[in-house]
Design an enzyme around this catalytic site. Structure first.
Site, PDB file in Angstrom:
ATOM      1  N   CYS A 117     -64.446  -4.991  -5.285  1.00 58.45           N
ATOM      2  CA  CYS A 117     -63.847  -5.565  -6.829  1.00 58.45           C
ATOM      3  C   CYS A 117     -64.431  -4.912  -7.889  1.00 58.45           C
ATOM      4  CB  CYS A 117     -64.030  -7.117  -7.037  1.00 58.45           C
ATOM      5  SG  CYS A 117     -63.019  -8.051  -6.041  1.00 58.45           S
TER       6      CYS A 117
ATOM      7  N   ARG B  86     -63.107   0.478  -5.406  1.00 58.10           N
ATOM      8  CA  ARG B  86     -64.209  -0.818  -5.121  1.00 58.10           C
ATOM      9  C   ARG B  86     -63.065  -2.181  -4.354  1.00 58.10           C
ATOM     10  NH1 ARG B  86     -69.269  -0.741  -7.808  1.00 58.10           N
ATOM     11  NH2 ARG B  86     -69.234  -2.718  -7.426  1.00 58.10           N
TER      12      ARG B  86
ATOM     13  N   TRP C   4     -60.699  -6.701  -4.333  1.00 54.03           N
ATOM     14  CA  TRP C   4     -60.706  -6.828  -2.569  1.00 54.03           C
ATOM     15  C   TRP C   4     -60.933  -8.277  -2.167  1.00 54.03           C
ATOM     16  CZ3 TRP C   4     -64.313  -8.234   1.064  1.00 54.03           C
ATOM     17  CH2 TRP C   4     -63.771  -7.612   2.572  1.00 54.03           C
TER      18      TRP C   4
ATOM     19  N   ASN D 124     -66.300 -10.550  -9.822  1.00 54.65           N
ATOM     20  CA  ASN D 124     -66.833  -9.801  -8.225  1.00 54.65           C
ATOM     21  C   ASN D 124     -67.740 -10.876  -7.856  1.00 54.65           C
ATOM     22  OD1 ASN D 124     -68.822  -7.107  -7.664  1.00 54.65           O
ATOM     23  ND2 ASN D 124     -67.625  -8.260  -6.312  1.00 54.65           N
ATOM     24  N   GLY D 125     -67.638 -11.109  -6.556  1.00 53.96           N
ATOM     25  CA  GLY D 125     -68.516 -11.999  -5.717  1.00 53.96           C
ATOM     26  C   GLY D 125     -67.733 -13.167  -4.914  1.00 53.96           C
TER      27      GLY D 125
ATOM     28  N   GLU E 161     -71.046   7.353  14.407  1.00 49.01           N
ATOM     29  CA  GLU E 161     -70.721   7.827  13.269  1.00 49.01           C
ATOM     30  C   GLU E 161     -69.133   8.559  13.148  1.00 49.01           C
ATOM     31  OE1 GLU E 161     -71.089   6.915  10.257  1.00 49.01           O
ATOM     32  OE2 GLU E 161     -70.302   8.593   8.787  1.00 49.01           O
TER      33      GLU E 161
ATOM     34  N   LYS F  50     -65.679   6.905  11.552  1.00 50.60           N
ATOM     35  CA  LYS F  50     -65.007   7.712  10.603  1.00 50.60           C
ATOM     36  C   LYS F  50     -63.588   7.710  11.024  1.00 50.60           C
ATOM     37  CE  LYS F  50     -66.995   7.731   7.955  1.00 50.60           C
ATOM     38  NZ  LYS F  50     -68.499   7.445   7.556  1.00 50.60           N
TER      39      LYS F  50
ATOM     40  N   GLU G 106     -62.182   4.192  10.699  1.00 48.43           N
ATOM     41  CA  GLU G 106     -61.716   3.474   9.244  1.00 48.43           C
ATOM     42  C   GLU G 106     -60.418   4.385   8.573  1.00 48.43           C
ATOM     43  OE1 GLU G 106     -65.908   3.010   6.770  1.00 48.43           O
ATOM     44  OE2 GLU G 106     -65.657   5.201   7.745  1.00 48.43           O
TER      45      GLU G 106
ATOM     46  N   HIS H 146     -71.246   2.929  33.260  1.00 50.81           N
ATOM     47  CA  HIS H 146     -71.815   1.622  33.456  1.00 50.81           C
ATOM     48  C   HIS H 146     -70.551   0.569  32.837  1.00 50.81           C
ATOM     49  CE1 HIS H 146     -75.876   1.794  34.783  1.00 50.81           C
ATOM     50  NE2 HIS H 146     -76.000   2.993  34.034  1.00 50.81           N
TER      51      HIS H 146
ATOM     52  N   LYS I  24     -65.285  -0.006  -1.058  1.00 55.99           N
ATOM     53  CA  LYS I  24     -66.545   0.705  -1.129  1.00 55.99           C
ATOM     54  C   LYS I  24     -67.363  -0.502  -1.818  1.00 55.99           C
ATOM     55  CE  LYS I  24     -68.545   5.120  -1.444  1.00 55.99           C
ATOM     56  NZ  LYS I  24     -68.421   5.542   0.052  1.00 55.99           N
TER      57      LYS I  24
HETATM   58  N1  HGA Z   1     -63.898 -13.941  -4.403  1.00 58.86           N
HETATM   59  C1  HGA Z   1     -62.996 -13.372  -5.399  1.00 58.86           C
HETATM   60  C2  HGA Z   1     -63.541 -11.936  -5.664  1.00 58.86           C
HETATM   61  C3  HGA Z   1     -63.614 -11.090  -4.413  1.00 58.86           C
HETATM   62  C4  HGA Z   1     -64.530  -9.731  -4.392  1.00 58.86           C
HETATM   63  O1  HGA Z   1     -65.420  -9.958  -5.345  1.00 58.86           O
HETATM   64  N2  HGA Z   1     -64.498  -8.963  -3.481  1.00 58.86           N
HETATM   65  O2  HGA Z   1     -65.316  -7.984  -3.435  1.00 58.86           O
HETATM   66  C5  HGA Z   1     -61.639 -13.203  -4.530  1.00 58.86           C
HETATM   67  O3  HGA Z   1     -61.349 -13.261  -3.333  1.00 58.86           O
HETATM   68  O4  HGA Z   1     -60.763 -12.903  -5.522  1.00 58.86           O
END
Ligand code: HGA
Length: 609
Positions: free
Chosen positions: A2, A27, A74, A98-99, A482, A486, A489, A505, A604
């Site tokens: 985010c 992000r 995100w 964010n969080g 790795e 890659k 991803e 195995h 990221k």
């Molecule tokens: N929890 C919030 C913010 C998500 C966030 O920080 N993602 O990295 C949401 O879901 O909108």
């Protein structure tokens, strides 16, 4: 994850917000939104998808203002919908977050009982209502924010505006990055400096528990106890050019090709010192490293694989025991602490939440010797560590890490050699030889990059496949891991990596003509063993794609394709063999037409649990 940006100025800030969000899009890119204050009202524009879609909507609505906040999401709580997109609002208050708020369910219940109606499924919306609740009690916006955050459990970076207070925005930070940008008669807030570098390079990094008030005239910061505090101003060295794509098609491609330069810059201090010295890791280097009896590495994702390579180096070169653990596992188990161990955390962003929490947990267990390997100066993990080795990769924007990984390996190799020297296991001749090897490393990496056309041809054969297997042994096994990471991803091909000796195995059962098998097989003591493992694959009709080096005298044959790096680079071979697997993943993704820089479901700087 985010991205947050905010601005207050005497010019229209909407272009600043949108430009900032474009730079923060790596992000998170599930949705984007802005909220601005104008004519005593909050105006919000939110769209699922990319910032460009939200930008078009803001243009169509002719949104302009001198105060605003923006967000690129995100999703963690609630699906990817417009209603869940930030900014969230409550009666004239708007905020971006964010969080993760861990006690959001209890707060939601309480706020519903107080009469608040919820429009989204996010954890974030409770914060908007909580702030409004305290505004109603007569607090001003800053006091209401300070009161509200005391009731939140979890992690947050927040930027908040209110229609009733059009001359300021207020912000808070706990567990997620947030910095303030200082301009001339205008000020900013952002998750990272890339979002505001066009306007200013003068920044203040907020610390855990800080809140701040940002007006056009200045910034006031308050500590966790709400008392005013002074925070140092820094001059960021992030350049605008380093954030541009230049002649490349994708940031990942640019970052792969930047590796000779990034490694060269990272090596500079070692080459200048012409020695492996504790001071490479900070002023307290000698004090912290002296007497170390073992190493515990904690990291996630690609950084965990860098740590896995380092384990081979540290044990082989310094003779010290070393274990490597996924940070999110370590932090929740009852680990046995040994204060004589050095705890090494590895994180590109320096904000990886699981790694940060693992570090805090290690410290709580009595570990006091801490070192971080990190790419972002002044980020949280180095600040919480006694020693730091900064990789000088420059901004890494592609979600799939490339130059951060190879430069982490340089730092970890220097650590292995330094520990060896401190333990009397590195004589002057060997030290000089390692430094000479490092000096040649950027050139060897460039030679590996020159293999791109051949690797691109291989990638066309991988593109239609659904699965792939990567094999390696010893110090090259983490490079196989790795390579598989890659590929999955960015191309979404299911890929797994095994130590080649494990094949029989279990995974051999998967091998058939549709399963390409990539082998990292440089000339080392295990090459003959790897060759036998390859025979086992061939005998079951599997097709082999072998990355080896000039010294291995390995020949291509039916069903066995070979690409050679031009020279054998001894102990640094894992770094050089990373390049071909990065290029293979990149070109396979290109052939499949996926969004290389913004792979689905990922983002990221993983700042949530
Ligand atoms: N929890 C919030 C913010 C998500 C966030 O920080 N993602 O990295 C949401 O879901 O909108």
């Amino acid at each position: 994850m985010c991205g947050i940006v905010g601005a207050i100025a005497d010019r229209d800030v909407v272009p600043v917000l949108i430009d900032g969000l474009k730079r923060l899009e790596y992000r998170g890119y599930d949705s984007a939104g802005i909220a601005v204050i104008g004519d005593g009202e909050v105006r919000r524009v939110r769209r699922t998808g990319r910032v460009a879609e939200m930008e078009a909507a803001a243009r169509a609505d002719n949104v302009q203002a001198t105060l605003g906040i923006g967000h690129t999401r995100w999703a963690t709580h609630g699906g990817v919908t417009e209603a869940n997109a930030h900014p969230h609002a409550s009666h004239g208050v708007a905020l971006v977050h964010n969080g993760i708020i861990e006690n959001h369910e209890q707060q939601r219940e309480r706020l519903q009982q107080l009469g608040y109606a919820f429009e989204s499924q996010t954890d974030t919306e409770v914060i908007a209502h909580l702030i409004h609740h305290y505004l109603k009690d007569g607090l001003d916006l800053l006091a209401a924010l300070q009161r509200a955050v005391k009731e939140l459990h979890g992690a947050y970076a927040l930027a908040v505006v209110s229609r009733k207070e059009p001359h300021r925005m207020v912000v808070a930070r706990m567990g997620c990055p947030l910095l303030v940008g200082l301009g001339e008669g205008e000020n900013f807030v952002a998750s990272d400096v890339s979002a505001i570098v066009q306007a200013t390079r003068r920044v203040i990094f907020l610390e855990e528990g800080d809140t701040a008030e940002i007006t056009r005239a200045g910034v006031r910061v308050f500590g966790a106890d709400d008392a005013p505090v002074e925070r140092d101003e820094h001059l960021s060295d992030v350049s605008l050019a380093s954030l541009e794509l230049g002649p490349y098609r994708h940031f990942m491609q640019k970052e792969i090709h930047e590796q000779p330069r990034a490694i060269g810059d990272t090596l500079e201090a070692i080459i200048d010192a012409n020695a492996f010295e504790p001071a490479l890791f900070g002023r307290d280097g000698a004090q912290v490293l002296d007497g170390v009896e073992g190493v515990q590495i904690l990291a996630c994702g690609t950084s965990f694989y860098a740590g896995s390579v380092a384990r081979y180096w540290i044990e082989a070169i310094s003779g010290l025991p070393c274990s490597v653990e996924i940070a999110s596992e370590y932090r929740y188990r009852q680990a046995v602490a040994n204060p004589k161990q050095l705890v090494v955390t590895i994180s590109q962003s320096g904000e990886t939440l699981d790694t940060m929490e693992a570090l805090k947990y290690a410290k709580s267990l009595g570990h006091d010797r801490t070192l971080s390997i990190c790419n972002v100066p002044e980020s949280a993990i180095p600040r919480a560590s006694r020693l730091v080795f900064y990789t000088r990769a420059g901004a890494e924007i592609g979600v799939a890490s490339t130059k951060a990984f190879t430069t982490q390996l340089v730092g970890l190799f220097a650590l292995a050699a330094t520990l060896a020297k401190l333990h009397g296991r590195l004589d002057a001749e060997r030290e000089a030889a390692y430094i000479e090897d490092l000096r040649h490393l950027p050139g060897s990496v460039q030679h590996a990059l020159n293999l791109e056309p051949q690797i691109a041809l291989w990638a066309e054969r991988f593109a239609p496949k659904h699965h792939a297997l990567f094999l390696g042994r010893g110090v090259h096994y983490p490079i196989a891991l790795e390579g598989a990471l890659k590929l999955k991803e960015i191309s979404y091909i299911h890929a797994e990596a095994y130590p080649a000796g494990e094949l029989k195995h279990g995974p051999l059962a998967l091998v058939d003509a549709d399963m390409p098998v990539v082998v990292i097989a440089p000339k080392d003591g295990l090459l003959e063993k790897v060759k036998s493992n390859m025979q086992e694959v061939r005998a079951r009709g599997g097709e082999l794609f072998v990355f080896t080096d000039a010294d291995s005298n390995f020949e291509a044959s039916e069903g066995v394709h070979v690409i050679r790096t031009p020279r054998h680079v001894g102990v640094l071979s894992p770094i050089v063999h990373t390049i071909p697997v990065q290029l293979l993943a990149y070109h396979t993704a290109l052939s499949r037409g996926t969004d290389v820089d913004k792979p689905r479901n990922l983002a990221k700087a993983v700042t949530v649990e």
